[in-house]
Scaffold this motif. Structure first.
Motif, short mmCIF file in Angstrom:
data_model
loop_
_atom_site.label_atom_id
_atom_site.label_comp_id
_atom_site.label_asym_id
_atom_site.label_seq_id
_atom_site.Cartn_x
_atom_site.Cartn_y
_atom_site.Cartn_z
N ARG A 60 0.71 -1.18 -0.10
CA ARG A 60 0.00 -0.23 0.15
C ARG A 60 0.97 1.12 0.06
O ARG A 60 0.44 2.24 -0.64
CB ARG A 60 -0.85 -0.01 1.21
N ASN A 61 2.09 1.22 0.86
CA ASN A 61 2.78 2.33 0.84
C ASN A 61 4.00 2.42 -0.03
O ASN A 61 4.63 3.43 -0.55
CB ASN A 61 3.65 2.39 2.33
N ASP A 62 4.46 1.16 -0.34
CA ASP A 62 5.93 1.33 -1.44
C ASP A 62 5.71 -0.01 -2.02
O ASP A 62 6.38 -1.22 -1.82
CB ASP A 62 7.01 1.08 -0.36
N PRO A 63 5.14 0.01 -3.30
CA PRO A 63 4.89 -1.29 -4.31
C PRO A 63 6.33 -1.86 -4.69
O PRO A 63 6.40 -3.05 -4.49
CB PRO A 63 4.35 -0.72 -5.35
N ALA A 64 7.30 -0.91 -4.79
CA ALA A 64 8.69 -1.36 -5.11
C ALA A 64 9.43 -2.26 -3.88
O ALA A 64 9.87 -3.17 -4.10
CB ALA A 64 9.47 -0.34 -5.55
N GLY A 65 8.99 -1.57 -2.90
CA GLY A 65 9.62 -2.35 -1.51
C GLY A 65 8.85 -3.75 -1.31
O GLY A 65 9.71 -4.83 -1.17
N ALA A 66 7.74 -3.61 -1.67
CA ALA A 66 6.92 -4.95 -1.54
C ALA A 66 7.50 -6.07 -2.29
O ALA A 66 7.32 -6.99 -2.17
CB ALA A 66 5.28 -4.65 -1.80
N GLN A 67 7.73 -5.48 -3.55
CA GLN A 67 8.18 -6.55 -4.77
C GLN A 67 9.47 -6.98 -4.49
O GLN A 67 10.00 -8.31 -4.43
CB GLN A 67 8.34 -5.83 -6.01
N ARG A 68 10.32 -6.08 -3.77
CA ARG A 68 11.54 -6.55 -3.19
C ARG A 68 11.59 -7.53 -2.11
O ARG A 68 12.14 -8.58 -2.28
CB ARG A 68 12.42 -5.31 -2.71
N LEU A 69 10.58 -7.19 -1.47
CA LEU A 69 10.65 -8.13 -0.21
C LEU A 69 10.05 -9.58 -0.58
O LEU A 69 10.33 -10.50 -0.28
CB LEU A 69 9.59 -7.85 0.92
N SER A 70 9.16 -9.56 -1.61
CA SER A 70 8.69 -10.87 -2.10
C SER A 70 9.42 -11.67 -2.67
O SER A 70 9.67 -12.85 -2.51
CB SER A 70 7.26 -10.70 -2.92
N ILE A 71 10.27 -11.16 -3.68
CA ILE A 71 11.44 -11.70 -4.08
C ILE A 71 12.84 -12.20 -3.34
O ILE A 71 12.90 -13.37 -3.23
CB ILE A 71 12.04 -10.87 -5.46
N ASP A 72 13.08 -11.47 -2.42
CA ASP A 72 14.08 -11.72 -1.33
C ASP A 72 13.49 -13.15 -0.56
O ASP A 72 14.27 -14.03 -0.38
CB ASP A 72 14.37 -10.60 -0.52
N SER A 73 12.27 -12.88 -0.10
CA SER A 73 11.64 -14.14 0.62
C SER A 73 11.62 -15.10 -0.23
O SER A 73 11.98 -16.26 0.24
CB SER A 73 10.16 -13.67 1.04
N MET A 74 11.32 -15.12 -1.54
CA MET A 74 11.12 -16.52 -2.22
C MET A 74 12.50 -17.01 -2.58
O MET A 74 12.76 -18.22 -2.37
CB MET A 74 10.37 -16.11 -3.56
N VAL A 75 13.67 -16.18 -2.68
CA VAL A 75 14.76 -16.66 -2.77
C VAL A 75 15.56 -17.32 -1.66
O VAL A 75 16.10 -18.30 -1.74
CB VAL A 75 15.93 -15.30 -3.27
N THR A 76 14.90 -16.86 -0.51
CA THR A 76 15.48 -17.42 0.83
C THR A 76 14.88 -18.64 1.02
O THR A 76 15.54 -19.47 1.59
CB THR A 76 15.08 -16.19 1.87
N ARG A 77 13.47 -18.76 0.75
CA ARG A 77 12.97 -20.13 0.92
C ARG A 77 13.51 -20.93 -0.08
O ARG A 77 13.79 -22.31 0.31
CB ARG A 77 11.49 -19.96 0.78
N LEU A 78 13.85 -20.57 -1.19
CA LEU A 78 14.66 -21.72 -2.23
C LEU A 78 15.94 -22.19 -1.73
O LEU A 78 16.27 -23.15 -1.92
CB LEU A 78 14.71 -20.86 -3.59
N GLU A 79 16.69 -21.03 -1.34
CA GLU A 79 17.91 -21.57 -0.78
C GLU A 79 18.02 -22.43 0.47
O GLU A 79 18.67 -23.31 0.56
CB GLU A 79 18.79 -20.39 -0.34
#
Length: 425
Positions: A127-146
């Motif tokens: 809601r406040n920072d779409p770019a930040g939300a995208q960065r969080l989601s990608i980082d989270s996905m990469v962390t889970r895959l790792e």
């Protein structure tokens, strides 16, 4: 507000789960004694009435009075145990309180350690920072895959997907390492696309220098699949960089016979004429004069339209608004990203390309997923974003150029125009 609703739901769950403990509480000792006395007096009155009516004898009446008195004494003894009953009731309240605390604790731990908290954080961030939300989601996905690969490091498909994720994030060294692991695990049945992907990451690591391992990997990819488009393109560039212009022409001639977007084919024809001149060869025939019974690229893409039961493909004609044409630099990167509308989390498909190739026809399908199981097939509608990144990362930055649209499954497989028509503030 979220915490208030969670608290209300937790209290309701506790009340419903432990209602039997509350509803089943026993009557107090004084109440029971009073009821016993009332019952005894009523029974005495009934015996006296029966004796007066002559329905029972005096001896029978005496026996009935004795029986009622004995019952009263027994009931009085049970009522005398009311202190123990109250004690047990107090213990039931203790059980109630302990069970309530346990339910709330388990619910809180489950929320805190599970995906719900993370999803709520992504939604609030979006809601406040779409770019930040995208960065969080990608980082989270990469962390889970790792983490998953730390437990199962023999999953070649997982390593290739991690390599693709690193590459999209611009982490080329990590991408090369992940692809190298995937290629080692699949050595008995090598994959041309993974070999070419590792080579591409290493080319970028070496500052677009194809010498050494990158070129060897491209050649290995072509030995596995002679018509692999990425390997043919880069192998031609590698040969040209080494001054082997005739070999570069040969590689790109094979590439040109495949299915290519019209705009890319035009660029390829121009480069082929230049290479042919350097190799001392006659200029190749224009693409339109090459005899072929294959359908035109646009027709071929249309014929690939997905049926309801088939894996979807998104066929995009991506173009740049004319007013931005002079603002795009040679080092800018084009990202094409598809995700479920309004659903935080990693994208379902991502392509990373050179922005200089615009306009271009770009295909997204399940092979472009960044995480296991997170593919286009999961959704019936997609939000597609085409972004020219000045920083080379997929996260939106001020000054990037962007275009977006929504596509339903009924339109999958059909060419759809996507224009990059706005600049991010």
């Amino acid at each position: 507000m979220t915490w208030m609703w969670m608290g209300a739901i937790a209290l309701l769950a506790v009340g419903l789960a432990l209602w039997p403990l509350w509803a089943g509480r026993p009557a107090s000792g004084p109440q029971r004694r009073a009821l016993n006395v009332v019952g005894y007096r009523g029974r005495m009155a009934e015996i006296d009435a029966e004796l007066a009516a002559g329905t029972i004898t005096e001896e029978t009446a005496t026996a009935l009075r004795d029986e009622a008195g004995s019952r009263l004494l027994v009931d009085a003894g049970e009522a005398g145990d009311s202190a123990a009953v109250a004690s047990r009731h107090g213990r039931s309240w203790g059980v109630f309180a302990a069970a309530s605390a346990l339910i709330v604790l388990v619910s809180g731990i489950g929320y805190w350690s599970g995906d719900s908290r993370e999803q709520a954080h992504w939604i609030a961030q979006a809601r406040n920072d779409p770019a930040g939300a995208q960065r969080l989601s990608i980082d989270s996905m990469v962390t889970r895959l790792e983490k998953r690969l730390a437990d199962d490091d023999q999953d070649a498909e997982g390593w290739s997907m991690l390599g693709r994720s690193y590459f999209v994030l611009g982490r080329h060294a990590d991408a090369a390492g992940a692809y190298e692991r995937a290629n080692r695990l699949s050595a008995s049945a090598p994959r041309a696309d993974w070999l070419a992907d590792e080579a591409e990451a290493r080319v970028l690591l070496q500052g677009h220098d194809f010498r050494g391992l990158p070129r060897q990997l491209f050649e290995r990819a072509l030995a596995v699949e002679t018509g692999n488009p990425k390997a043919l393109w880069y192998a031609g560039l590698a040969a040209a960089q080494a001054g082997e212009f005739a070999l570069a022409v040969e590689r790109w001639q094979v590439l040109r016979r495949g299915e290519l977007p019209d705009d890319f084919r035009a660029v390829l024809d121009e480069r082929l004429r230049e290479l042919a001149a350097l190799a001392g060869q006659p200029a190749p025939e224009p693409a339109a004069e090459v005899a072929t019974s294959e359908p035109a690229p646009q027709q071929a893409m249309s014929q690939g339209a997905a049926t309801p039961d088939a894996a979807p493909q998104l066929l995009l004609d991506v173009s740049l608004a004319p007013e931005f044409a002079d603002a795009v630099g040679a080092g800018d990167v084009l990202f094409v990203i598809a995700r479920r509308p309004g659903v935080p989390g990693p994208p379902l498909a991502v392509r990373r390309l050179a922005a200089g190739m615009l306009p271009a026809q770009i295909r997204l399908d399940d092979s472009h997923a960044m995480a296991p199981g997170m593919t286009l097939s999961l959704a019936d509608e997609w939000e597609v974003v085409a972004r020219v990144s000045r920083s080379g990362t997929p996260q939106a930055q001020p000054g990037d150029f962007e275009g977006r649209l929504r596509i339903g499954r009924s339109s999958a497989g059909q060419p759809i125009a996507l224009r990059i028509d706005r600049r991010l503030p």
